[in-house]
Design a protein around this motif. Structure first.
Motif, PDB file in Angstrom:
ATOM      1  N   ALA A 114       3.192  -6.717  -4.001  1.00 41.25           N
ATOM      2  CA  ALA A 114       4.328  -6.411  -4.887  1.00 41.25           C
ATOM      3  C   ALA A 114       3.839  -5.609  -6.095  1.00 41.25           C
ATOM      4  N   GLN A 115       2.680  -5.986  -6.634  1.00 41.33           N
ATOM      5  CA  GLN A 115       2.122  -5.239  -7.780  1.00 41.33           C
ATOM      6  C   GLN A 115       1.857  -3.794  -7.372  1.00 41.33           C
ATOM      7  N   ALA A 116       1.284  -3.639  -6.153  1.00 42.87           N
ATOM      8  CA  ALA A 116       0.858  -2.298  -5.719  1.00 42.87           C
ATOM      9  C   ALA A 116       2.042  -1.398  -5.392  1.00 42.87           C
ATOM     10  N   LEU A 117       3.095  -1.956  -4.788  1.00 44.42           N
ATOM     11  CA  LEU A 117       4.166  -1.103  -4.259  1.00 44.42           C
ATOM     12  C   LEU A 117       5.521  -1.253  -4.930  1.00 44.42           C
ATOM     13  N   LEU A 118       5.731  -2.418  -5.562  1.00 50.80           N
ATOM     14  CA  LEU A 118       7.072  -2.683  -6.100  1.00 50.80           C
ATOM     15  C   LEU A 118       7.085  -2.493  -7.614  1.00 50.80           C
ATOM     16  N   PHE A 119       6.071  -3.039  -8.277  1.00 52.25           N
ATOM     17  CA  PHE A 119       6.068  -3.014  -9.747  1.00 52.25           C
ATOM     18  C   PHE A 119       5.307  -1.819 -10.318  1.00 52.25           C
ATOM     19  N   THR A 120       4.651  -1.044  -9.448  1.00 51.46           N
ATOM     20  CA  THR A 120       4.000   0.187  -9.906  1.00 51.46           C
ATOM     21  C   THR A 120       4.905   1.355  -9.520  1.00 51.46           C
ATOM     22  N   PRO A 121       5.253   2.211 -10.485  1.00 52.23           N
ATOM     23  CA  PRO A 121       6.095   3.355 -10.106  1.00 52.23           C
ATOM     24  C   PRO A 121       5.384   4.225  -9.063  1.00 52.23           C
ATOM     25  N   LYS A 122       6.186   4.791  -8.186  1.00 50.48           N
ATOM     26  CA  LYS A 122       5.659   5.532  -7.037  1.00 50.48           C
ATOM     27  C   LYS A 122       4.611   6.588  -7.444  1.00 50.48           C
ATOM     28  N   GLU A 123       4.869   7.264  -8.552  1.00 50.44           N
ATOM     29  CA  GLU A 123       3.950   8.338  -8.952  1.00 50.44           C
ATOM     30  C   GLU A 123       2.589   7.797  -9.394  1.00 50.44           C
TER      31      GLU A 123
END
Ligand SMILES: N[C@@H](CCC(=O)N[C@@H](CS)C(=O)NCC(=O)O)C(=O)O
Length: 213
Positions: A114-123
């Motif tokens: 979740a930290q890597a893909l959800l809570f970090t903006p895509k860019e």
């Protein structure tokens, strides 16, 4: 007075409690809280849970937070069938062990993803962070692939399934955010069959996070 259930869509811990309530057929009033609107930071909610998290239940004036404790309370308070835990002492111990494993280890891997893909903006996604998180999830799922004892995690449907299933469903949903990251690659055949079995349950259909529908 019906039990009040404080829930927020997308929380795997709140989903576990919803599944348990539905499984046991306990009447409840659903209060849907919003993370974005700051509902969990309001004084009246903090009075129920100073950790500002969902889920919470209030049963006739008795407030309880922490989903695993809530599920045990529901079983103790409404001991009638259908049960959340086996009456067999060893089967019940295995179910409790699985619950602790899911909460301690799978949830940690889920949080990394979740930290890597959800809570970090895509860019700002980091390939290293994403592949590390996927490896953690895969390692966990391999252990569950070996541990599953039958149609359900501990043989019969139990609180163990209601703990792990929402976490696995959330992992798969998060993995779906990254094109090319096949969620199917993370999960083995026995756990895939279990997931399908869980998905097909009417209580799962009913309790699927509203914003996922
Ligand atoms: N250990 C807790 C975890 C609950 C939890 O982490 N809930 C999250 C949603 S998944 C939450 O409400 N977070 C809001 C916040 O921390 O302010 C339980 O099992 O009930």
């Amino acid at each position: 007075m019906a039990l009040t259930f404080y829930y927020a869509s997308g929380s795997p811990f709140a989903w576990r409690v919803w599944l348990a309530l539905e499984h046991k057929g306990i009447p409840y009033e659903l209060k849907i809280m919003s993370f974005d609107a700051g509902d969990l930071q309001k004084p009246e909610y903090l009075a129920l849970n100073p950790r500002h998290r969902v889920p919470v239940i209030v049963d006739d004036g008795f407030a309880l937070y922490e989903s695993a404790a809530i599920v045990e309370y529901l079983e103790d308070r409404w001991p009638r069938e259908p049960r959340l835990f086996s009456i067999d002492v060893r089967r019940r111990a295995l179910q409790r062990r699985m619950i602790r494993e899911a909460d301690a280890y799978f949830a940690e891997a889920m949080t990394h993803l979740a930290q890597a893909l959800l809570f970090t903006p895509k860019e700002r996604w980091s390939e290293d962070q994403i592949s590390g998180a996927c490896a953690d999830v895969q390692k966990e799922l391999l252990l569950w692939e070996a541990a599953i004892a039958g149609d359900y995690l501990a043989g019969e449907l139990s609180a163990a399934d209601f703990t792990l299933y929402p976490q696995v469903a959330l992992v798969q949903r998060i993995a779906g955010r990254k094109p090319g990251l096949a969620a199917a690659d993370l999960i083995g055949p026995r756990m895939t069959a279990w997931q399908r079995r869980m998905e097909a349950l009417p209580i799962t259909q009913k309790t699927r996070p509203p914003h996922w529908k």
